[in-house]
Design a protein around this motif. Structure first.
Motif, PDB file in Angstrom:
ATOM      1  N   ILE A 222       1.039 -12.736  -3.999  1.00  0.00           N
ATOM      2  CA  ILE A 222       0.152 -11.667  -3.518  1.00  0.00           C
ATOM      3  C   ILE A 222       0.944 -10.362  -3.508  1.00  0.00           C
ATOM      4  O   ILE A 222       2.003 -10.296  -2.893  1.00  0.00           O
ATOM      5  N   PRO A 223       0.479  -9.323  -4.166  1.00  0.00           N
ATOM      6  CA  PRO A 223       1.223  -8.053  -4.165  1.00  0.00           C
ATOM      7  C   PRO A 223       1.435  -7.538  -2.746  1.00  0.00           C
ATOM      8  O   PRO A 223       0.517  -7.598  -1.912  1.00  0.00           O
ATOM      9  N   PHE A 224       2.632  -7.052  -2.470  1.00  0.00           N
ATOM     10  CA  PHE A 224       2.935  -6.562  -1.128  1.00  0.00           C
ATOM     11  C   PHE A 224       2.055  -5.376  -0.743  1.00  0.00           C
ATOM     12  O   PHE A 224       1.833  -5.107   0.438  1.00  0.00           O
ATOM     13  N   THR A 225       1.510  -4.691  -1.737  1.00  0.00           N
ATOM     14  CA  THR A 225       0.608  -3.567  -1.471  1.00  0.00           C
ATOM     15  C   THR A 225      -0.606  -4.018  -0.669  1.00  0.00           C
ATOM     16  O   THR A 225      -1.146  -3.257   0.133  1.00  0.00           O
ATOM     17  N   VAL A 226      -1.051  -5.252  -0.895  1.00  0.00           N
ATOM     18  CA  VAL A 226      -2.183  -5.788  -0.137  1.00  0.00           C
ATOM     19  C   VAL A 226      -1.850  -5.814   1.349  1.00  0.00           C
ATOM     20  O   VAL A 226      -2.654  -5.398   2.196  1.00  0.00           O
ATOM     21  N   PHE A 227      -0.653  -6.279   1.682  1.00  0.00           N
ATOM     22  CA  PHE A 227      -0.261  -6.347   3.090  1.00  0.00           C
ATOM     23  C   PHE A 227      -0.005  -4.952   3.659  1.00  0.00           C
ATOM     24  O   PHE A 227      -0.243  -4.705   4.838  1.00  0.00           O
ATOM     25  N   ALA A 228       0.488  -4.036   2.825  1.00  0.00           N
ATOM     26  CA  ALA A 228       0.706  -2.663   3.289  1.00  0.00           C
ATOM     27  C   ALA A 228      -0.609  -2.033   3.734  1.00  0.00           C
ATOM     28  O   ALA A 228      -0.647  -1.276   4.710  1.00  0.00           O
ATOM     29  N   GLY A 229      -1.691  -2.351   3.030  1.00  0.00           N
ATOM     30  CA  GLY A 229      -2.996  -1.853   3.438  1.00  0.00           C
ATOM     31  C   GLY A 229      -3.399  -2.374   4.805  1.00  0.00           C
ATOM     32  O   GLY A 229      -3.959  -1.648   5.632  1.00  0.00           O
ATOM     33  N   VAL A 230      -3.083  -3.640   5.057  1.00  0.00           N
ATOM     34  CA  VAL A 230      -3.372  -4.230   6.366  1.00  0.00           C
ATOM     35  C   VAL A 230      -2.501  -3.602   7.447  1.00  0.00           C
ATOM     36  O   VAL A 230      -2.948  -3.348   8.566  1.00  0.00           O
ATOM     37  N   TYR A 231      -1.225  -3.338   7.100  1.00  0.00           N
ATOM     38  CA  TYR A 231      -0.308  -2.750   8.077  1.00  0.00           C
ATOM     39  C   TYR A 231      -0.810  -1.409   8.581  1.00  0.00           C
ATOM     40  O   TYR A 231      -0.563  -1.041   9.739  1.00  0.00           O
ATOM     41  N   CYS A 232      -1.488  -0.646   7.723  1.00  0.00           N
ATOM     42  CA  CYS A 232      -2.004   0.653   8.150  1.00  0.00           C
ATOM     43  C   CYS A 232      -2.913   0.511   9.366  1.00  0.00           C
ATOM     44  O   CYS A 232      -2.976   1.408  10.215  1.00  0.00           O
ATOM     45  N   ILE A 233      -3.617  -0.598   9.463  1.00  0.00           N
ATOM     46  CA  ILE A 233      -4.526  -0.835  10.588  1.00  0.00           C
ATOM     47  C   ILE A 233      -3.801  -1.512  11.744  1.00  0.00           C
ATOM     48  O   ILE A 233      -3.883  -1.074  12.904  1.00  0.00           O
ATOM     49  N   LEU A 234      -3.050  -2.570  11.452  1.00  0.00           N
ATOM     50  CA  LEU A 234      -2.455  -3.381  12.513  1.00  0.00           C
ATOM     51  C   LEU A 234      -1.357  -2.635  13.258  1.00  0.00           C
ATOM     52  O   LEU A 234      -1.267  -2.709  14.488  1.00  0.00           O
ATOM     53  N   PHE A 235      -0.501  -1.917  12.541  1.00  0.00           N
ATOM     54  CA  PHE A 235       0.552  -1.149  13.214  1.00  0.00           C
ATOM     55  C   PHE A 235      -0.054  -0.029  14.049  1.00  0.00           C
ATOM     56  O   PHE A 235       0.470   0.322  15.114  1.00  0.00           O
ATOM     57  N   GLY A 236      -1.151   0.530  13.575  1.00  0.00           N
ATOM     58  CA  GLY A 236      -1.832   1.552  14.365  1.00  0.00           C
ATOM     59  C   GLY A 236      -2.383   1.001  15.658  1.00  0.00           C
ATOM     60  O   GLY A 236      -2.357   1.683  16.700  1.00  0.00           O
ATOM     61  N   LEU A 237      -2.887  -0.229  15.629  1.00  0.00           N
ATOM     62  CA  LEU A 237      -3.385  -0.868  16.853  1.00  0.00           C
ATOM     63  C   LEU A 237      -2.274  -1.042  17.880  1.00  0.00           C
ATOM     64  O   LEU A 237      -2.454  -0.767  19.071  1.00  0.00           O
TER      65      LEU A 237
END
Length: 362
Positions: A222-237
């Protein structure tokens, strides 16, 4: 509390959209789908179960991952720069073909351990940074799970188990040590699921995939970019949880405004200086003949949460600290300082399988 917990999330901003920008055609759709499923469509239930809210991450990955693979096999990245291919392709480095079917790790598989005093100091600094960030993550997890703030005994217990994990990492020769997963803390807030059973099942899957190499390599594609997109939301929470502690303080106080503002700014600014300096000079700003000292300083001041802790603790305990307990929120916080300070602590923090016989609360 506020700077440390907030910068556990804010301090990882470089793993968010800067990584998404390396492959926007995958990262941006991941952000949009995850937000849509977890927030805008969360009221859609399947048999009274908030299915989309609970499984937003899995559904979004199940859509974006095949989409990324289609782009890969169709030749969309065939003539693109190497960096783009690395961040976008699902077949990089022949992960699946080169992975063994079964590989059982065992202690000291890379040979007997070696010890160096200089490296030990550097690792102690890294572990100290990990403990600071883990403490902030523990407090954020408790708040997102609607639990009472973890008392000192529970924090010490978690850090102690983390130390055992780091010891096992060294014995098995892993690349990195163990620390708290900030993204999983954010996922707890997104899914609203705080059950221990979920963690136990996830641990079983991780052991399973670590032994069966082909399956582990499949998910590693799975490209790490996929998880980076998720991090934008989760780290903000997680960062927002830290800011939420401001409700227990008097933010009309210039003293509090000064401490929070300076701590957060320096917590972001100082590590950014250390990162940029290291990237340009191939060494940290601390560059003396004592390598152990260099490692210690460069590790400590590269952590946003650790810098925020140092600055905020110093300011909070030296700047007009007399007769300001109410403004600082201490009357609210003091009731949770001991395990028996709240009757709900036993429900939230008692160990499973009657393990409290061996680790009694203090």
């Amino acid at each position: 509390m506020v700077p440390v917990v907030s910068l556990v999330g804010f301090g990882l901003f470089y793993r968010g959209f800067p990584v998404v920008g390396r492959c926007v055609e995958i990262g941006v759709p991941m952000i949009i789908l995850f937000v849509a499923f977890s927030q805008y469509l969360k009221h859609l239930h399947v048999r009274r179960l908030p299915f989309l809210e609970r499984f937003a991450l899995l559904i979004a990955i199940a859509i974006v991952w095949p989409y990324a693979h289609i782009l890969t096999v169709s030749g969309a990245y065939r003539y693109r720069p190497e960096r783009t291919q690395f961040n976008c392709r699902t077949d990089r480095a022949n992960l699946i073909s080169s992975a063994p079917w079964i590989k059982i790790p065992y202690p000291l598989q890379w040979g007997a351990p070696t010890f160096d005093a200089g490296h030990s100091f550097g690792m102690m600094a890294a572990v100290f940074v990990s403990l600071v960030e883990s403490t902030g993550a523990y407090k954020a997890a408790a708040r997102l799970a609607s639990a009472t703030p973890p008392p000192a005994h529970v924090l010490s217990r978690g850090i102690g188990w983390q130390g055992i994990g780091i010891l096992l990492d060294g014995l098995f020769g892993t690349v990195a040590g163990s620390t708290v997963s900030v993204e999983n803390v954010g996922l707890l807030g997104s899914t609203r699921v705080g059950s221990r059973r979920v963690i136990q099942i996830a641990a079983g899957f991780m052991i399973f995939f670590s032994i069966l190499g082909k399956f582990g390599a499949l998910f590693a594609s799975i490209p790490f970019t996929v998880f980076a997109g998720v991090y934008c939301i989760l780290f903000g929470l997680v960062a927002a949880v830290g800011l939420s502690f401001l409700q227990f303080t008097n933010m009309n106080s210039m003293r509090n405004l000064f401490i929070v503002g300076v701590s957060i700014f320096l917590g972001l600014s100082i590590p950014e200086y250390f990162f940029s300096y290291t990237e340009s000079a191939n060494r940290g700003p601390a560059h003396t003949k004592a390598q152990w000292f260099n490692d210690y300083i460069n590790n400590i001041f590269s952590s946003p949460a650790t810098v925020a802790l140092i600055v905020s603790v110093f300011l909070d305990n030296t700047l007009d600290f007399k007769d300001t307990a109410r403004d600082r929120g201490m009357p609210w916080w003091v009731r949770f300082r001991t395990f028996k300070g709240d009757s709900r602590n036993e429900e939230f923090y008692t160990l499973p399988f009657n393990l409290n016989r061996f680790f009694p609360p203090s």
